[in-house]
Design a protein around this motif. Sequence first.
Motif, PDB file in Angstrom:
ATOM      1  N   TYR A  37     111.979  15.344  36.405  1.00 34.03           N
ATOM      2  CA  TYR A  37     112.371  16.229  35.310  1.00 34.03           C
ATOM      3  C   TYR A  37     113.711  16.911  35.572  1.00 34.03           C
ATOM      4  O   TYR A  37     114.426  17.249  34.629  1.00 34.03           O
ATOM      5  CB  TYR A  37     111.305  17.289  35.058  1.00 34.03           C
ATOM      6  CG  TYR A  37     109.920  16.762  34.748  1.00 34.03           C
ATOM      7  CD1 TYR A  37     109.716  15.485  34.226  1.00 34.03           C
ATOM      8  CD2 TYR A  37     108.796  17.542  34.983  1.00 34.03           C
ATOM      9  CE1 TYR A  37     108.441  15.013  33.943  1.00 34.03           C
ATOM     10  CE2 TYR A  37     107.530  17.089  34.703  1.00 34.03           C
ATOM     11  CZ  TYR A  37     107.346  15.823  34.187  1.00 34.03           C
ATOM     12  OH  TYR A  37     106.095  15.367  33.909  1.00 34.03           O
ATOM     13  N   ASN A  47     109.352  22.142  30.482  1.00 34.72           N
ATOM     14  CA  ASN A  47     108.153  21.787  31.231  1.00 34.72           C
ATOM     15  C   ASN A  47     107.609  22.995  32.000  1.00 34.72           C
ATOM     16  O   ASN A  47     106.394  23.202  32.061  1.00 34.72           O
ATOM     17  CB  ASN A  47     108.449  20.634  32.186  1.00 34.72           C
ATOM     18  CG  ASN A  47     107.231  20.228  32.962  1.00 34.72           C
ATOM     19  OD1 ASN A  47     106.301  19.666  32.405  1.00 34.72           O
ATOM     20  ND2 ASN A  47     107.224  20.539  34.241  1.00 34.72           N
ATOM     21  N   PHE A 156      99.195  17.306  28.558  1.00 32.00           N
ATOM     22  CA  PHE A 156     100.224  17.722  29.511  1.00 32.00           C
ATOM     23  C   PHE A 156     100.046  17.007  30.852  1.00 32.00           C
ATOM     24  O   PHE A 156     100.999  16.463  31.412  1.00 32.00           O
ATOM     25  CB  PHE A 156     100.167  19.239  29.708  1.00 32.00           C
ATOM     26  CG  PHE A 156     101.185  19.768  30.677  1.00 32.00           C
ATOM     27  CD1 PHE A 156     102.486  20.019  30.276  1.00 32.00           C
ATOM     28  CD2 PHE A 156     100.835  20.030  31.994  1.00 32.00           C
ATOM     29  CE1 PHE A 156     103.433  20.526  31.171  1.00 32.00           C
ATOM     30  CE2 PHE A 156     101.763  20.530  32.888  1.00 32.00           C
ATOM     31  CZ  PHE A 156     103.070  20.778  32.481  1.00 32.00           C
TER      32      PHE A 156
END
Length: 183
Positions: A37, A47, A156
Motif C-alpha cells: 500500500y 487504508n 476489508f
Amino acid sequence: MARLVPLPRDKMDPDFARYFEELMRTGGRTGGPSVAYMRNPHFFKLNQAMGDAIRANSLTPAERQIAVLTTIRHYNARFAWTVQTRQALAAGVKGETIDAINERRRPQLGHASETAAWEVADMLASKRSIDDGTYSRALAALGEQRLVDLVITVGFFSMVGTTLGAFDIDPPAAELCKAFLDK
C-alpha cells in the motif's frame, strides 16, 4: 520470499515520508500489506482510516476477531494470521476456537452472534455470497447494523488476504505462529 520490500525513505514522496515516520513513531500499522500500500500513498492513508473504522465498529472484539481469522485463513495469509491470532486471544477468543478455524473446522461457539460472525465470514470467503438461511440467522443474532459491519469487516480482510497473497508477504520466520498449518 516477498515480491516487494518496504520503500526506502528516499523513494517516498516527502509528505508521505513524514506521515509514515509519524505513524511508525506512534505505533501505527506499517507492516504486512502496508508494504504494498505504501506505493500508493493516498490509498495507504485511506487504508489506515478504514482499519481504524473497522476496529471501532459495532461488533464486539470477539465477533470481529472470529470473522477476521475465518477470512484470512481462507486466504492462507500467514502474516495476518500471526498478527490477528494475538489480537483474538486478547479479545477473549478461546484457543480451541482459533485451532478450529485454523484447521478449517466449524468452531464450537457459545453465543449466537459469534456463530453468525463465523458463518457469514466462512460463507463469504468460500462462496462470495450468503444464503438466505445464514442471512436470516445472522440478522436475528446481530441486527442490521452489526451485520453490515460484519460484511464490511470480511471485505476489508479479504483485501488484506489478497494483497498478502499476491505479493507473497509473510511474517518474519521468528514470528510465524506455530499453530498455522498449510491445509
